[in-house]
Enzyme design. Sequence first.
Site, PDB file in Angstrom:
ATOM      1  CG  HIS A 261      -2.306   0.961   1.217  1.00  0.00           C
ATOM      2  ND1 HIS A 261      -2.059   2.190   1.205  1.00  0.00           N
ATOM      3  CD2 HIS A 261      -3.611   1.270   1.266  1.00  0.00           C
ATOM      4  CE1 HIS A 261      -2.745   2.918   1.278  1.00  0.00           C
ATOM      5  NE2 HIS A 261      -3.965   1.749   1.179  1.00  0.00           N
ATOM      6  NE  ARG A 284      -3.640   7.168  -0.945  1.00  0.00           N
ATOM      7  CZ  ARG A 284      -3.711   5.766  -2.154  1.00  0.00           C
ATOM      8  NH1 ARG A 284      -3.464   5.813  -3.239  1.00  0.00           N
ATOM      9  NH2 ARG A 284      -3.652   5.009  -1.733  1.00  0.00           N
TER      10      ARG A 284
END
Length: 489
Positions: A261, A284
């Site tokens: 990740h 995000r």
Amino acid sequence: MSGLSTPSALLQASPAIVVGSGLAGLSAASQLIFHHVPVVMLDRAPKPGGNSIKASSGINGAPTRFQPCDTEDTAFYTDTVVSAGRPLSSSTSTERLRREQLIATLTQSSPSAVYWLTDDNAIDLSKVAQLGGHSHPRTHRGAGKKPPGSAIITTLLDSLTRDPLFELRTQAKVTKVLREADEVTGVEYKSPGTDPNATTRLSGPVVFATGGFAGDAQGMMMRYRPDLAGLPSTNDAREGSQPLLEQVGAAVVDMDQVQVHPTGFVDPADPAAPVKFLAAEALRGEGGILLLEDGKRFANELGNREQVTNALMKAASRLETPTRQWEVTLLLDEGAATALAAHLEFYVWKGLMRKTTVGELGKTGCQTVCQTVQEYADAAAGRTEDAFGRKAFGNWSLGDVQSDSVVYVGKVTPVTHFTMGGVVFNEYSQVLDQSGGVIRGLWAAGEVTGGLHGQNRLGGSSLLECVVFGRIAGNAAAAFHQKHYKTVP
Ligand SMILES: Cc1cc2nc3c(=O)[nH]c(=O)nc-3n(C[C@H](O)[C@H](O)[C@H](O)COP(=O)(O)OP(=O)(O)OC[C@H]3O[C@@H](n4cnc5c(N)ncnc54)[C@H](O)[C@@H]3O)c2cc1C
């Protein structure tokens, strides 16, 4: 939940055995109980919930009534196939069919999986965000403060523990799966006690839901991906459990496909910690951007995890820490931060993010950072095309960037997060052997399985696979139990 009146009699019958108390295990157990089959759930940890309880971005579903648009058609299926990449596209025709069938089952069952949680279990999943690699917003979480993993796990667990047919045994580590002829007949497990070699035997059909091996840094990770040794992880530190199933004939697949990740938080109080808090992808998804030390962006932050991670490792410089770390700044404006108020509150409280102004960032004052943020704000407002091809901007609302514009920032680095590989299974959650044959009496669901995600799991699709294949496993194990195990008067 079950409504039967003689629970003690039922508990004396062979139970169905569910190994693992994460979302896959709880989903399977819920279905078993729904069919009035007694369940013993075993978990090696002192507390239930596994890695599932930490999930912070949400669960995918499409189409659902919570999505802002209904133009999905088959896009979720297509996105998942694209994300799966080479392990899917280059497999033999039989293997390709198996993988495509898994993806079809996952995506087609996704609305009912979400509605099972929202409508049958009264869990709020009304907020929807778009995560990396997705062409539409389809990752559901609640509007309140509780992160989705915690909300889902505590609700399902509460409901199960109120049912007399359900029994949870924690600190019960399964060490062996029992097989007689062509059928799995139970497990052996160890509990803390006076004799460390003593094991307890339990008979019954078995659902294996023991999660992945990203937290097995020195064991399975070292064996399958030695190049990732030394990276920090978001997962609990524990051994992987696929070898227990291999011992009874299960095949494994894609074991070298490990998801890194791009954004684990670097805690300023303990920068080199090997286990890190995840900076949820929703940060995000709701508009957050990633900046290098020089204040510039380097990628479409909503590319899939592999793309963002690769771009980050290439563009950012590596830090001199015992763990292998890079460091970039995650930045949210107030619009993105407000959409994730509960997350932000927690991260700021933990010291992982802080509130500041654009002008206070970067070594050169506002200049580069202001310019970068202004260019992004222009793209978000539709005034220009984004330089990195980003098309979705979540709830970003900052239009005119000044040095006193308020932003929220934190440092992030790539972390091992999810293992795509695992035991080979089919769309009925049955575990398959090397020649594709079904191992009777055994089902698997969740991160312990392999092949569904290929080279990259889309954010939000793991909680989804737990519900979809966990419930399928529970239904199948219930039918098997009713046919082959002692029926109760
Ligand atoms: C920080 C974080 C955030 C995440 N956020 C998201 C998200 O927002 N959306 C999403 O879709 N996915 C997310 N994921 C991934 C997702 O949470 C996991 O992949 C998924 O929950 C795995 O569920 P599971 O039931 O398969 O395993 P787990 O939840 O890990 O549960 C497995 C259980 O099995 C037990 N166990 C293991 N071996 C044994 C044994 N031998 N005997 C007995 N018990 C055993 C473990 O103790 C554990 O409790 C996130 C993961 C992390 C770490």
